[in-house]
Design a protein around this motif. Structure first.
Motif, PDB file in Angstrom:
ATOM      1  N   SER A  61     -39.822 -35.252 -23.362  1.00 12.04           N
ATOM      2  CA  SER A  61     -38.859 -34.338 -22.734  1.00 12.04           C
ATOM      3  C   SER A  61     -38.430 -34.902 -21.390  1.00 12.04           C
ATOM      4  O   SER A  61     -39.102 -34.713 -20.378  1.00 12.04           O
ATOM      5  CB  SER A  61     -39.490 -32.952 -22.557  1.00 12.04           C
ATOM      6  N   ASN A  62     -37.322 -35.597 -21.389  1.00 10.53           N
ATOM      7  CA  ASN A  62     -36.854 -36.265 -20.179  1.00 10.53           C
ATOM      8  C   ASN A  62     -35.771 -35.416 -19.531  1.00 10.53           C
ATOM      9  O   ASN A  62     -34.590 -35.731 -19.579  1.00 10.53           O
ATOM     10  CB  ASN A  62     -36.309 -37.647 -20.550  1.00 10.53           C
ATOM     11  N   THR A  63     -36.171 -34.289 -18.917  1.00  8.37           N
ATOM     12  CA  THR A  63     -35.223 -33.346 -18.335  1.00  8.37           C
ATOM     13  C   THR A  63     -35.619 -33.041 -16.893  1.00  8.37           C
ATOM     14  O   THR A  63     -36.669 -33.467 -16.414  1.00  8.37           O
ATOM     15  CB  THR A  63     -35.187 -32.027 -19.127  1.00  8.37           C
ATOM     16  N   THR A  64     -34.763 -32.259 -16.232  1.00 12.73           N
ATOM     17  CA  THR A  64     -35.049 -31.879 -14.839  1.00 12.73           C
ATOM     18  C   THR A  64     -36.103 -30.785 -14.746  1.00 12.73           C
ATOM     19  O   THR A  64     -36.479 -30.386 -13.643  1.00 12.73           O
ATOM     20  CB  THR A  64     -33.764 -31.386 -14.154  1.00 12.73           C
ATOM     21  N   ARG A  65     -36.587 -30.268 -15.893  1.00 11.46           N
ATOM     22  CA  ARG A  65     -37.556 -29.167 -15.877  1.00 11.46           C
ATOM     23  C   ARG A  65     -38.889 -29.547 -16.503  1.00 11.46           C
ATOM     24  O   ARG A  65     -39.748 -28.693 -16.682  1.00 11.46           O
ATOM     25  CB  ARG A  65     -36.989 -27.948 -16.612  1.00 11.46           C
ATOM     26  N   HIS A  66     -39.076 -30.818 -16.876  1.00  8.54           N
ATOM     27  CA  HIS A  66     -40.297 -31.218 -17.568  1.00  8.54           C
ATOM     28  C   HIS A  66     -40.937 -32.440 -16.923  1.00  8.54           C
ATOM     29  O   HIS A  66     -40.244 -33.342 -16.450  1.00  8.54           O
ATOM     30  CB  HIS A  66     -40.003 -31.529 -19.040  1.00  8.54           C
ATOM     31  N   LEU A  67     -42.257 -32.453 -16.936  1.00  7.88           N
ATOM     32  CA  LEU A  67     -43.055 -33.594 -16.501  1.00  7.88           C
ATOM     33  C   LEU A  67     -44.039 -33.947 -17.610  1.00  7.88           C
ATOM     34  O   LEU A  67     -44.404 -33.090 -18.423  1.00  7.88           O
ATOM     35  CB  LEU A  67     -43.833 -33.265 -15.226  1.00  7.88           C
ATOM     36  N   ALA A  68     -44.501 -35.190 -17.634  1.00  7.67           N
ATOM     37  CA  ALA A  68     -45.542 -35.576 -18.584  1.00  7.67           C
ATOM     38  C   ALA A  68     -46.913 -35.118 -18.089  1.00  7.67           C
ATOM     39  O   ALA A  68     -47.813 -34.843 -18.876  1.00  7.67           O
ATOM     40  CB  ALA A  68     -45.529 -37.087 -18.795  1.00  7.67           C
ATOM     41  N   GLU A  69     -47.073 -35.048 -16.778  1.00  2.83           N
ATOM     42  CA  GLU A  69     -48.323 -34.561 -16.175  1.00  2.83           C
ATOM     43  C   GLU A  69     -47.964 -33.493 -15.164  1.00  2.83           C
ATOM     44  O   GLU A  69     -47.102 -33.699 -14.299  1.00  2.83           O
ATOM     45  CB  GLU A  69     -49.057 -35.712 -15.476  1.00  2.83           C
ATOM     46  N   ARG A  89     -39.197 -33.251 -10.586  1.00  2.53           N
ATOM     47  CA  ARG A  89     -39.865 -34.466 -10.096  1.00  2.53           C
ATOM     48  C   ARG A  89     -39.990 -34.481  -8.575  1.00  2.53           C
ATOM     49  O   ARG A  89     -40.718 -35.301  -8.025  1.00  2.53           O
ATOM     50  CB  ARG A  89     -39.099 -35.699 -10.564  1.00  2.53           C
ATOM     51  N   ASP A  90     -39.275 -33.568  -7.930  1.00 11.60           N
ATOM     52  CA  ASP A  90     -39.286 -33.545  -6.470  1.00 11.60           C
ATOM     53  C   ASP A  90     -40.248 -32.510  -5.889  1.00 11.60           C
ATOM     54  O   ASP A  90     -40.220 -32.259  -4.680  1.00 11.60           O
ATOM     55  CB  ASP A  90     -37.870 -33.287  -5.950  1.00 11.60           C
ATOM     56  N   VAL A  91     -41.100 -31.911  -6.724  1.00  7.59           N
ATOM     57  CA  VAL A  91     -42.055 -30.927  -6.196  1.00  7.59           C
ATOM     58  C   VAL A  91     -43.498 -31.326  -6.485  1.00  7.59           C
ATOM     59  O   VAL A  91     -44.422 -30.554  -6.266  1.00  7.59           O
ATOM     60  CB  VAL A  91     -41.768 -29.508  -6.749  1.00  7.59           C
ATOM     61  N   ILE A  92     -43.694 -32.543  -6.969  1.00  3.62           N
ATOM     62  CA  ILE A  92     -45.038 -33.080  -7.193  1.00  3.62           C
ATOM     63  C   ILE A  92     -45.082 -34.444  -6.513  1.00  3.62           C
ATOM     64  O   ILE A  92     -44.074 -35.153  -6.447  1.00  3.62           O
ATOM     65  CB  ILE A  92     -45.360 -33.182  -8.707  1.00  3.62           C
ATOM     66  N   ALA A  93     -46.230 -34.784  -5.981  1.00  4.49           N
ATOM     67  CA  ALA A  93     -46.296 -35.992  -5.152  1.00  4.49           C
ATOM     68  C   ALA A  93     -45.866 -37.240  -5.917  1.00  4.49           C
ATOM     69  O   ALA A  93     -45.016 -38.009  -5.448  1.00  4.49           O
ATOM     70  CB  ALA A  93     -47.716 -36.158  -4.610  1.00  4.49           C
ATOM     71  N   PHE A  94     -46.427 -37.459  -7.087  1.00  3.20           N
ATOM     72  CA  PHE A  94     -46.124 -38.663  -7.848  1.00  3.20           C
ATOM     73  C   PHE A  94     -45.788 -38.275  -9.281  1.00  3.20           C
ATOM     74  O   PHE A  94     -46.682 -38.147 -10.123  1.00  3.20           O
ATOM     75  CB  PHE A  94     -47.310 -39.636  -7.794  1.00  3.20           C
ATOM     76  N   PRO A  95     -44.509 -38.064  -9.579  1.00  2.59           N
ATOM     77  CA  PRO A  95     -44.120 -37.579 -10.907  1.00  2.59           C
ATOM     78  C   PRO A  95     -44.353 -38.615 -12.000  1.00  2.59           C
ATOM     79  O   PRO A  95     -43.996 -39.789 -11.842  1.00  2.59           O
ATOM     80  CB  PRO A  95     -42.620 -37.284 -10.744  1.00  2.59           C
ATOM     81  N   ARG A  96     -44.969 -38.155 -13.106  1.00  2.89           N
ATOM     82  CA  ARG A  96     -45.101 -38.988 -14.302  1.00  2.89           C
ATOM     83  C   ARG A  96     -44.250 -38.379 -15.391  1.00  2.89           C
ATOM     84  O   ARG A  96     -44.398 -37.195 -15.715  1.00  2.89           O
ATOM     85  CB  ARG A  96     -46.565 -39.061 -14.761  1.00  2.89           C
ATOM     86  N   THR A  97     -43.344 -39.176 -15.932  1.00  2.00           N
ATOM     87  CA  THR A  97     -42.394 -38.716 -16.930  1.00  2.00           C
ATOM     88  C   THR A  97     -42.323 -39.767 -18.030  1.00  2.00           C
ATOM     89  O   THR A  97     -42.875 -40.867 -17.883  1.00  2.00           O
ATOM     90  CB  THR A  97     -40.999 -38.529 -16.291  1.00  2.00           C
ATOM     91  N   PRO A  98     -41.679 -39.463 -19.171  1.00  2.00           N
ATOM     92  CA  PRO A  98     -41.568 -40.472 -20.232  1.00  2.00           C
ATOM     93  C   PRO A  98     -41.001 -41.779 -19.706  1.00  2.00           C
ATOM     94  O   PRO A  98     -39.940 -41.826 -19.086  1.00  2.00           O
ATOM     95  CB  PRO A  98     -40.614 -39.814 -21.234  1.00  2.00           C
ATOM     96  N   GLY A  99     -41.745 -42.858 -19.897  1.00  2.00           N
ATOM     97  CA  GLY A  99     -41.310 -44.168 -19.438  1.00  2.00           C
ATOM     98  C   GLY A  99     -41.527 -44.452 -17.975  1.00  2.00           C
ATOM     99  O   GLY A  99     -41.092 -45.486 -17.465  1.00  2.00           O
ATOM    100  N   ASN A 100     -42.224 -43.544 -17.258  1.00  2.00           N
ATOM    101  CA  ASN A 100     -42.397 -43.745 -15.816  1.00  2.00           C
ATOM    102  C   ASN A 100     -43.757 -43.245 -15.346  1.00  2.00           C
ATOM    103  O   ASN A 100     -44.061 -42.054 -15.463  1.00  2.00           O
ATOM    104  CB  ASN A 100     -41.300 -43.000 -15.044  1.00  2.00           C
ATOM    105  N   ALA A 101     -44.569 -44.180 -14.849  1.00  2.00           N
ATOM    106  CA  ALA A 101     -45.830 -43.832 -14.183  1.00  2.00           C
ATOM    107  C   ALA A 101     -46.044 -44.856 -13.071  1.00  2.00           C
ATOM    108  O   ALA A 101     -47.040 -45.544 -13.001  1.00  2.00           O
ATOM    109  CB  ALA A 101     -46.992 -43.835 -15.162  1.00  2.00           C
ATOM    110  N   GLU A 102     -45.035 -44.951 -12.191  1.00  9.70           N
ATOM    111  CA  GLU A 102     -44.986 -46.022 -11.203  1.00  9.70           C
ATOM    112  C   GLU A 102     -46.112 -45.913 -10.174  1.00  9.70           C
ATOM    113  O   GLU A 102     -46.678 -46.897  -9.738  1.00  9.70           O
ATOM    114  CB  GLU A 102     -43.631 -45.993 -10.485  1.00  9.70           C
ATOM    115  N   PHE A 103     -46.432 -44.668  -9.766  1.00 10.30           N
ATOM    116  CA  PHE A 103     -47.406 -44.510  -8.670  1.00 10.30           C
ATOM    117  C   PHE A 103     -48.682 -43.827  -9.162  1.00 10.30           C
ATOM    118  O   PHE A 103     -48.614 -42.923  -9.972  1.00 10.30           O
ATOM    119  CB  PHE A 103     -46.775 -43.682  -7.535  1.00 10.30           C
TER     120      PHE A 103
END
Length: 403
Positions: A157-165, A389-403
């Motif tokens: 779910s790659n949306t503005t309302r979903h996170l992977a973690e 993604r702007d309300v959690i310190a390090f957002p993890r989303t589909p295809g992204n776990a940079e930090f």
């Protein structure tokens, strides 16, 4: 000393300065100018140094404190915090477009199947998206519990309302029916928002001014009708409307008398799952109040939700907010062993693997209910941020776990 400049209450009159952490001003990513939120996500390790993210994380802290304070101080109940956590021990698929990444790829039996005896838990272990089932077990013993911890979403779910973690708050209460569950959820949401209004006024006003500036650049027909503080008071000051799924479907299908396309996703028939645009229409246009939707079709809900007498619906509820749609989902749980096992058979859920869950019905049960509140979605609503993604310190989303 008192500041002579605008926009600040005090200022420092330094007699000397000692540099403790030197940085090259030519290379420092945060320059004294306006940066986009998209750019700041690329430097999430530094973005908390900005005024915007300082305000967001102070509000987040206050809301987290308010969660525990609400359950601890609730006069009519004694809620016990249960430290229940999801398991994420094996990664099967990293991304929908990536090849499978099986950690046990070399651990095979002679017939070619995976030898899970070589794994840490000696069996296949998968992640879950909530601690609810464990919470039910505790509620049968402790009456009222809540969990507050990290959870994981396996869907792409790659949306503005979903996170992977993300973090989830899940109360479970014995002796509660569906109406009790809705009452608690409404009271809980109002408490959190009121706490933020009383304790984060300066930060909320700053975030509101930022949003007003953003809104002014949009076309008139795309601007929000409510400023941030008005939106928060809108929730606190209004009783939530309670309607059934069937009533909501009738409202949505009759909302378009001129047959003009109002929704991107049309409601074709009873039993369709509602989209965010439908939920927001009910809240923002039709009722102009927060809405609690109840009695969903059993075919679009989970096996553990209590079946209603009509045989078609379950005692589920969703709470809908302006600007964001669903913020809470919950239900009365099915406590009747025969009904629960029959529903599991209908949905091809193996009872052998759920023996421990069925034991809680087999060895004495009671009506019980609960709900889940995604903490980041709550912070997103209270701060007015457009992207979760702007309300959690390090957002993890589909295809992204940079930090």
């Amino acid at each position: 000393m008192e500041s002579q400049g605008a926009g600040q209450a005090s200022e420092l009159n330094a007699k000397s300065i000692e540099i403790l952490g030197e940085a090259d001003p030519e290379k420092y990513p945060l320059q004294p100018k306006k940066h986009s939120l998209e750019f700041l996500r690329e430097i999430a390790h530094l973005r908390m140094r900005t005024n915007t993210f300082g305000a967001i994380f102070r509000v987040r802290h206050a809301l987290a404190f308010a969660v525990h304070r609400y359950f601890n101080d609730k006069a009519s109940s004694i809620f016990i915090r249960l430290s229940s956590r999801d398991l994420m021990l094996k990664v099967r698929v990293r991304h929908s477009k990536s090849p499978p990444l099986t950690l046990a790829i070399l651990q095979k039996n002679t017939d070619g199947s995976v030898d899970f005896k070589q794994d840490f838990f000696e069996r296949e272990t998968n992640l879950t998206v909530s601690g609810q089932l464990e919470g039910e077990l505790a509620a049968m013993a402790l009456s009222e519990i809540y969990t507050f911890g990290p959870t994981f979403r396996a869907e792409n779910s790659n949306t503005t309302r979903h996170l992977a973690e993300f973090w989830m708050i899940e109360p479970e209460m014995a002796f509660y029916d569906a109406e009790d569950n809705a009452d608690l959820a409404e009271e809980f949401l109002k408490y959190l928002i009121q706490y933020a209004l009383e304790n984060c006024q300066e930060d909320l006003k700053f975030l509101e001014s930022r949003l007003i500036e953003e809104e002014s650049s949009k076309p008139t027909d795309q601007r929000s009708e409510l400023n941030l503080l008005d939106k928060l008071k809108f929730v606190v000051d209004n009783e939530f409307v309670r309607i059934t799924y069937t009533e909501a479907i009738d409202i949505l299908r009759n909302s378009n008398p001129n047959k003009k396309k109002k929704f991107q996703y049309l409601i074709e028939s009873w039993g369709a799952d509602l989209q965010s645009e439908h939920e927001r229409y009910l809240v923002e246009k039709h009722f102009k109040k927060p809405v609690i939707l109840t009695d969903y079709p059993k075919e679009i809900k989970s096996f553990y939700m209590r079946q209603n007498e009509d045989g078609k619906t379950v005692a589920a509820m969703d709470i809908l907010f302006p600007g964001i749609g669903e913020i809470i989902g919950g239900s009365q749980r099915e406590e009747r062993l025969d009904v629960l096992t029959a529903r599991m058979d209908e949905m091809n859920i193996p009872k052998e693997e759920m023996w421990w869950f069925l034991d809680t019905r087999r060895f004495g049960s009671t009506p019980h209910a609960g709900f889940g509140l995604g903490f980041e979605r709550m912070v997103q609503f209270v701060t007015g941020m457009g992207n979760i993604r702007d309300v959690i310190a390090f957002p993890r989303t589909p295809g992204n776990a940079e930090f």
